[in-house]
Design a protein around this motif. Structure first.
Motif, PDB file in Angstrom:
ATOM      1  N   ASP A   1      -4.035  -4.433   2.742  1.00  0.00           N
ATOM      2  CA  ASP A   1      -5.382  -4.118   2.246  1.00  0.00           C
ATOM      3  C   ASP A   1      -5.418  -2.659   1.822  1.00  0.00           C
ATOM      4  O   ASP A   1      -5.527  -1.747   2.651  1.00  0.00           O
ATOM      5  CB  ASP A   1      -6.414  -4.393   3.345  1.00  0.00           C
ATOM      6  CG  ASP A   1      -6.400  -5.854   3.769  1.00  0.00           C
ATOM      7  OD1 ASP A   1      -6.405  -6.716   2.870  1.00  0.00           O
ATOM      8  OD2 ASP A   1      -6.372  -6.134   4.977  1.00  0.00           O
TER       9      ASP A   1
ATOM     10  N   TYR B   1      -7.035   0.492  -0.369  1.00  0.00           N
ATOM     11  CA  TYR B   1      -8.285   0.967  -0.949  1.00  0.00           C
ATOM     12  C   TYR B   1      -7.957   2.163  -1.826  1.00  0.00           C
ATOM     13  O   TYR B   1      -7.447   3.174  -1.357  1.00  0.00           O
ATOM     14  CB  TYR B   1      -9.258   1.362   0.164  1.00  0.00           C
ATOM     15  CG  TYR B   1      -9.552   0.214   1.090  1.00  0.00           C
ATOM     16  CD1 TYR B   1     -10.498  -0.752   0.756  1.00  0.00           C
ATOM     17  CD2 TYR B   1      -8.849   0.079   2.284  1.00  0.00           C
ATOM     18  CE1 TYR B   1     -10.742  -1.826   1.597  1.00  0.00           C
ATOM     19  CE2 TYR B   1      -9.084  -0.990   3.130  1.00  0.00           C
ATOM     20  CZ  TYR B   1     -10.032  -1.936   2.785  1.00  0.00           C
ATOM     21  OH  TYR B   1     -10.275  -3.007   3.608  1.00  0.00           O
ATOM     22  N   GLU B   2      -8.236   2.035  -3.114  1.00  0.00           N
ATOM     23  CA  GLU B   2      -7.889   3.100  -4.047  1.00  0.00           C
ATOM     24  C   GLU B   2      -8.870   3.104  -5.207  1.00  0.00           C
ATOM     25  O   GLU B   2      -9.541   2.131  -5.500  1.00  0.00           O
ATOM     26  CB  GLU B   2      -6.461   2.894  -4.569  1.00  0.00           C
ATOM     27  CG  GLU B   2      -6.239   1.510  -5.178  1.00  0.00           C
ATOM     28  CD  GLU B   2      -4.776   1.259  -5.512  1.00  0.00           C
ATOM     29  OE1 GLU B   2      -4.080   2.233  -5.807  1.00  0.00           O
ATOM     30  OE2 GLU B   2      -4.352   0.100  -5.469  1.00  0.00           O
TER      31      GLU B   2
ATOM     32  N   CYS C   1       0.810  -1.219   0.000  1.00  0.00           N
ATOM     33  CA  CYS C   1       0.000   0.000   0.000  1.00  0.00           C
ATOM     34  C   CYS C   1       0.845   1.270   0.000  1.00  0.00           C
ATOM     35  O   CYS C   1       0.304   2.377  -0.104  1.00  0.00           O
ATOM     36  CB  CYS C   1      -0.934  -0.006   1.208  1.00  0.00           C
ATOM     37  SG  CYS C   1      -2.048  -1.432   1.235  1.00  0.00           S
TER      38      CYS C   1
END
Length: 770
Positions: free
Chosen positions: A742, A744-745, A479
């Motif tokens: 994990d 998120y994008e 990430c």
């Protein structure tokens, strides 16, 4: 009168004495003859030890992990079978046809022998099954010269009597059926059942068993591949003999006689059948093993005649699905390649000079069998080269089957250079067990193994090694973000001899991206920046720890995959990520047994730690991104298309977690895809034998198009197979995971890999035939 009677009595007495004298002399001579024969005066006779261990010349069996015989190594294709594994029908048919009083005599049938003697052999011999076995075991066909034939027959009697003393009747029947030659590479009833009907002997029907018994009279004459009608009539004769001996009812005979003989011919040759490339790889291994592992008497094992059993890790079902996937996809991909080459004057070569083309063809000529044979005949180079221009009859490979044609050997070389090849290997990451091995498209015509033999440029499939090094050395996570922007490594740094400025395939830059998205999009600048930070030495060290045996140059450009590695090494390296950071050396043998079931060899798995569990799992999450939004996303979609031999979409629609990476070498010479689920890692490579023979454009040449569909087809078949337990579960997440995985994008446009086109163009590319 009395004198006459006395004279008559004297005459009778004289003749009686004469008769008994001749009888005793004759009996004595016969006893002496038999004694001399048994002592070996007329040729060697088997000893007691020979009878205990008759010459067997047994084939070595190659057995899959699920118990299927996938091949054999043999001089004589014979695998023994016990009496209890024979179907009763074949035993009854054999006795009824060949030796009706088999269970009554002790090796010699006096009634049949006397009958044959009175007819001077005009009605055929009187050999019992035991005598026939003696003939097969110890002296073959023998001579047709009558005096020698008499000696031979006497020897048969003696050996038959010894066999009857040594073995039970059931053992004699099984030995006979194990030794009988059924032609077409099938020696023994087990090989015959597999070759002609594709089944084990116990599964033979009555009429199939009768066919084999009928063949025993004269296998060459009653050859099902040549004289099927004659074989059918002979089979019906056997059925009639079974009725005569009470082994079959008249009604059953009438029904069976009407049945046609339907063969399922499966020749068990070294160049045909299942897992041919793997079997050849195994054969070379076994040759070395036999030299290093001696018998108790110090002699070498013979893999062709000692009846070894090699239990392999190959799963016959996965192997079958892998071969089917390669065949289905390559057949259609090849058609596209042929279509493209129609406008290429130097087909199949692209962007090379005439001189370079000549070098390729000349090298192929000198590596050919024709060249070797003519050289052995002491022909000059000029004579040999001239012979390559003379048309000759030959069989050539095609995807529609073998073709008989007239062609010059030179033209055949160029013809074969057109064919795309493939290499596939599947491995269970937790054990190192190789489950499937497909080294090419057809071993009979293309014997170079593209799994263990051929190292090819891996393209973007190398990038996970760079990312793994960065996560370990720099403490990064999937990430973390990095800037996708123009980048240059200047001359002198990392031993670079001139400025190196890698470009993205679409010449675009996306600014700030996560590592997960950078790998999914296979962004070249990001890979270059990461290897600049870690140093190429660290990446090479990581690659070596992952089991890659190729020599990797210590330079930054390896970040883009300008490295030659085998499919076998790539699959083993990727398996380390799926096995929580533990490398296990690929293993293809479970154990080796001798013909008596004694275990001769059991390998010890070789393993070592490469990465901790958290880092390995982080790499898995990076690779999952490739199938979620990168070039592997087609595994999750249902495309569309139309037209014969054209793309018809992606019929996989997988919803389970899949980690993977596509790769395409420079100029589309090599296409790769390595895909992983928790308990199976499979690598696929596609390309031509010569790197200058290739697709001109990216549409068909990229890994996502050339290799990925094979993986998808195979896995779809594996998931549909109820006998397999290929996982659909998530990869195991380490407890107390310390790395953020994990991410998120916002989704953005996606590209296939470092040399591929934008996803918008890819989605207009329809997949064919699968």
């Amino acid at each position: 009168m009395a004198q006459k009677n006395n004279t008559t009595i004297k005459d009778i007495s004289y003749y009686k004495k004469k008769f008994w004298k001749l009888f005793l002399y004759g009996f004595g001579v016969m006893i002496l003859f038999f004694t001399l024969a048994s002592w070996g005066f007329f040729g060697s006779m088997p000893s007691f030890e020979d009878l205990e261990n008759p010459e067997s010349n047994l084939a070595t069996e190659v057995i899959s992990s699920d118990g299927v015989t996938i091949g054999k190594f043999y001089n004589e294709n014979r695998t023994p079978i016990k009496f209890e594994d024979l179907p009763p029908s074949i035993v009854k048919a054999l006795v009824a046809t060949e030796d009706e009083r088999f269970y009554e005599h002790s090796g010699i049938d006096a009634r049949r022998t006397l009958g044959a003697a009175l007819k001077l052999g005009s009605d055929g011999g009187a050999s019992t099954l035991t005598q026939q076995l003696a003939k097969l075991l110890f002296h073959g066909e023998g001579s047709s010269f009558k005096p020698f034939r008499i000696i031979q027959k006497v020897k048969e009697w003696i050996i038959a009597i010894k066999l009857e003393r040594q073995y039970t009747k059931n053992e004699i029947i099984s030995m006979y059926l194990n030794k009988a030659d059924f032609v077409n590479t099938a020696v023994g009833i087990r090989s015959a059942a597999k070759v002609y009907f594709g089944k084990e002997p116990r599964d033979l029907t009555i009429d199939e068993a009768a066919m084999f018994v009928g063949m025993l009279k004269n296998p060459s004459l009653y050859n099902p591949l040549r004289r099927l009608e004659k074989v059918r009539l002979r089979r019906n004769t056997v059925l009639g003999q079974m009725v005569r001996n009470g082994a079959l009812s008249e009604q059953a005979k009438d029904t069976l006689e009407q049945k046609p003989i339907i063969l399922n011919f499966r020749p068990e040759s070294h160049k045909e059948g299942t897992a041919t490339y793997f079997r050849e790889y195994l054969r070379e291994y076994m040759k070395n093993w036999a030299k290093e592992n001696k018998k108790s008497d110090g002699s070498d094992y013979d893999i062709y005649s000692d009846g070894l059993k090699i239990y392999t890790t190959i799963d016959s079902k996965i192997q079958e699905h892998a071969e089917e996937a390669v065949q289905a996809h390559m057949k259609n991909l090849q058609q596209e390649f042929f279509n493209e080459q129609k406008t290429n004057k130097n087909a199949p070569f692209v962007n090379i000079t005439d001189a370079e083309t000549k070098t390729i063809i000349d090298k192929a000529m000198k590596n050919s069998e024709r060249w070797r044979v003519l050289k052995d005949l002491e022909k000059s180079d000029e004579e040999i080269i001239a012979s390559f221009g003379v048309k000759t009859k030959m069989k050539i490979f095609s995807w529609k089957g073998e073709i008989d044609t007239l062609m010059t050997p030179l033209d055949s070389i160029r013809y074969y250079k057109h064919f795309l090849q493939a290499g596939l290997m599947s491995m269970e990451p937790q054990t190192g067990h190789i489950k499937a091995w497909v080294g090419g498209i057809d071993y009979k015509y293309f014997q170079y193994d593209h799994v263990g033999q051929g190292a090819r440029q891996v393209g973007s499939t190398f990038k996970p090694f760079v990312y793994a090094t960065a996560i370990e050395q720099l403490g990064m996570s999937p990430c973390d973000t990095i800037i996708d922007s123009p980048f240059m490594i200047h001359k002198g740094k990392h031993n670079v001899t001139e400025d190196w400025e890698p470009k993205n395939s679409d010449r675009q830059y996306r600014g700030m991206v996560t590592l997960k998205r950078a790998l999914a999009l296979s962004i070249n600048t990001v890979s270059a920046k990461l290897i600049d930070k870690t140093g190429p030495e660290a990446v090479v060290t990581m690659t070596e720890k992952l089991g890659v045996n190729s020599e990797i140059p210590i330079q930054p450009s390896i970040a883009l995959g300008a490295v030659d590695i085998t499919v076998e090494d790539m699959v083993a390296a990727y398996s380390t990520f799926a096995n929580q950071g533990v490398y296990i050396k690929p293993q293809f043998i479970s154990r080796i047994e001798d013909k008596n079931g004694v275990v001769l060899y059991e390998p010890v798995p070789e393993s070592h730690d490469v990465l901790n569990k958290d880092i390995a799992y982080a790499v898995i999450k990076l690779l999952e991104g490739v199938t979620e939004s990168g070039s592997g996303v087609r595994l999750r979609t249902q495309g569309g298309g139309s037209g014969d031999n054209r793309w018809t979409g992606y019929p996989y629609m997988f919803t389970n977690p899949i980690a993977g990476k596509t790769g395409t070498s420079q100029n589309q010479s090599d296409g790769w895809f390595i895909g992983m689920v928790p308990n199976l890692v499979t690598g696929v490579w596609v390309g031509c034998e010569d790197r200058s023979a290739r697709f001109k454009g990216i549409t068909y040449g990229q890994g996502a198009t050339a290799a990925l569909p094979i993986w998808g087809y195979m896995m779809k078949k594996c998931y549909e197979d109820p006998d397999l337990q290929v996982s659909k579960d998530p990869f195991q997440r380490p407890d107390n995971l310390s790395i953020k995985v994990d991410c998120y994008e916002r989704k953005r446009d996606t590209i296939a890999d470092s040399t591929a086109v934008p996803i918008e163009e890819e989605q207009n590319t329809e997949e064919f035939g699968l």
